[in-house]
Design an enzyme around this catalytic site. Sequence first.
Site, PDB file in Angstrom:
ATOM      1  N   GLY A  47       0.772  -1.244   0.000  1.00  0.00           N
ATOM      2  CA  GLY A  47       0.000   0.000   0.000  1.00  0.00           C
ATOM      3  C   GLY A  47       0.800   1.289   0.000  1.00  0.00           C
ATOM      4  N   GLU A 102       4.000   4.064   6.101  1.00  0.00           N
ATOM      5  CA  GLU A 102       2.765   3.265   6.013  1.00  0.00           C
ATOM      6  C   GLU A 102       1.740   4.012   5.172  1.00  0.00           C
ATOM      7  OE1 GLU A 102       1.203   0.575   6.560  1.00  0.00           O
ATOM      8  OE2 GLU A 102       1.669  -0.342   8.485  1.00  0.00           O
ATOM      9  N   ASP A 106      -4.958   1.641  10.755  1.00  0.00           N
ATOM     10  CA  ASP A 106      -6.372   1.374  11.035  1.00  0.00           C
ATOM     11  C   ASP A 106      -6.456   0.943  12.509  1.00  0.00           C
ATOM     12  OD1 ASP A 106      -9.018   0.555  10.803  1.00  0.00           O
ATOM     13  OD2 ASP A 106      -8.624  -1.118   9.481  1.00  0.00           O
ATOM     14  N   THR A 107      -6.379  -0.354  12.815  1.00  0.00           N
ATOM     15  CA  THR A 107      -6.362  -0.786  14.225  1.00  0.00           C
ATOM     16  C   THR A 107      -4.999  -0.522  14.862  1.00  0.00           C
ATOM     17  OG1 THR A 107      -5.582  -3.003  13.642  1.00  0.00           O
ATOM     18  CG2 THR A 107      -7.965  -2.683  13.739  1.00  0.00           C
ATOM     19  N   GLY A 108      -3.981  -0.383  14.010  1.00  0.00           N
ATOM     20  CA  GLY A 108      -2.616  -0.199  14.522  1.00  0.00           C
ATOM     21  C   GLY A 108      -1.890  -1.524  14.743  1.00  0.00           C
ATOM     22  N   THR A 110      -0.793  -3.741  12.597  1.00  0.00           N
ATOM     23  CA  THR A 110       0.327  -3.936  11.681  1.00  0.00           C
ATOM     24  C   THR A 110       1.516  -3.073  12.100  1.00  0.00           C
ATOM     25  OG1 THR A 110      -1.304  -4.293   9.942  1.00  0.00           O
ATOM     26  CG2 THR A 110       0.965  -3.942   9.227  1.00  0.00           C
ATOM     27  N   LEU A 111       1.250  -1.799  12.393  1.00  0.00           N
ATOM     28  CA  LEU A 111       2.338  -0.901  12.788  1.00  0.00           C
ATOM     29  C   LEU A 111       2.979  -1.372  14.090  1.00  0.00           C
ATOM     30  CD1 LEU A 111       3.943   1.617  12.121  1.00  0.00           C
ATOM     31  CD2 LEU A 111       2.245   2.964  13.353  1.00  0.00           C
ATOM     32  N   ASP A 163      -5.815  -0.675  -2.020  1.00  0.00           N
ATOM     33  CA  ASP A 163      -6.600  -1.502  -2.938  1.00  0.00           C
ATOM     34  C   ASP A 163      -7.906  -2.005  -2.339  1.00  0.00           C
ATOM     35  OD1 ASP A 163      -5.322  -3.395  -1.084  1.00  0.00           O
ATOM     36  OD2 ASP A 163      -6.170  -4.922  -2.398  1.00  0.00           O
TER      37      ASP A 163
HETATM   38  P1  5GP Z   1      -4.172  -2.233  10.772  1.00  0.00           P
HETATM   39  O1  5GP Z   1      -3.210  -3.337  11.117  1.00  0.00           O
HETATM   40  O2  5GP Z   1      -3.721  -0.868  11.271  1.00  0.00           O
HETATM   41  O3  5GP Z   1      -5.575  -2.563  11.190  1.00  0.00           O
HETATM   42  O4  5GP Z   1      -4.237  -2.148   9.211  1.00  0.00           O
HETATM   43  C1  5GP Z   1      -3.132  -1.840   8.498  1.00  0.00           C
HETATM   44  C2  5GP Z   1      -3.200  -2.363   7.083  1.00  0.00           C
HETATM   45  O5  5GP Z   1      -4.517  -2.772   6.690  1.00  0.00           O
HETATM   46  C3  5GP Z   1      -2.810  -1.247   6.146  1.00  0.00           C
HETATM   47  O6  5GP Z   1      -1.415  -1.206   5.926  1.00  0.00           O
HETATM   48  C4  5GP Z   1      -3.606  -1.581   4.904  1.00  0.00           C
HETATM   49  O7  5GP Z   1      -2.886  -2.489   4.113  1.00  0.00           O
HETATM   50  C5  5GP Z   1      -4.848  -2.258   5.425  1.00  0.00           C
HETATM   51  N1  5GP Z   1      -5.974  -1.298   5.575  1.00  0.00           N
HETATM   52  C6  5GP Z   1      -6.437  -0.738   6.705  1.00  0.00           C
HETATM   53  N2  5GP Z   1      -7.483   0.094   6.459  1.00  0.00           N
HETATM   54  C7  5GP Z   1      -7.648   0.068   5.119  1.00  0.00           C
HETATM   55  C8  5GP Z   1      -8.565   0.741   4.227  1.00  0.00           C
HETATM   56  O8  5GP Z   1      -9.435   1.538   4.598  1.00  0.00           O
HETATM   57  N3  5GP Z   1      -8.416   0.464   2.904  1.00  0.00           N
HETATM   58  C9  5GP Z   1      -7.485  -0.396   2.413  1.00  0.00           C
HETATM   59  N4  5GP Z   1      -7.444  -0.579   1.114  1.00  0.00           N
HETATM   60  N5  5GP Z   1      -6.610  -1.052   3.225  1.00  0.00           N
HETATM   61  C10 5GP Z   1      -6.698  -0.816   4.552  1.00  0.00           C
END
Ligand code: 5GP
Length: 179
Positions: A47, A102, A106-108, A110-111, A163
Amino acid sequence: MKIQIEDLEFEKMIEQHAIETQIISIGAQINKEYEDRLPVVIGVLNGSFMFLADLVKHVTIPCQIAFIKLSSYHGAVNSSRKITEDLELKVDIKNRDVILIEDIVDTGNTLRYIVDKLKTMNPSSIMACSLLYKPQAMEHVIPELKHIGFEIENKFVVGYGLDYKELGRNLKDIYQLVN
Ligand code: 5GP
């Protein structure tokens, strides 16, 4: 303006020129913060590819660029929570200043995962920049997250590297799911 990707409809939320303005500002801050240092800029694929490419054009200090590849969405519109590591970091970051790039936090989860993993490699510092941030979805406190392009609602977005079912990454603007 509305677009259709597979079974979902999206509407334009952030225009390309607004993204560029934020990128110029983040680039200027990095130039100031990392003056006289040689950071390693690490993009989280897939992304972040477009954000990283545009951001480093405004980074005028010397820097190295590397990538790691992780996935957590697997084609759905909600985070799967399970993180898959598809490509490992190939540079040695011991005693280096790391700037993590990044696309979206979103939830954090992954980070959090990446920061914890990079810390085991003993860098001097880690600072994360994310183009997008969904404060209502965030489940962690991550002090390393210092630069954010846009805080957005807790809705699924595509475009500018992001995506839906591997489509929409090439869009210049960012679009939000219509529901
Ligand atoms: P997290 O681990 O913070 O929940 O999500 C991180 C990863 O989820 C991002 O790097 C991305 O790849 C994917 N992601 C989170 N929210 C979105 C969104 O609204 N749209 C898309 N396309 N990917 C998302």
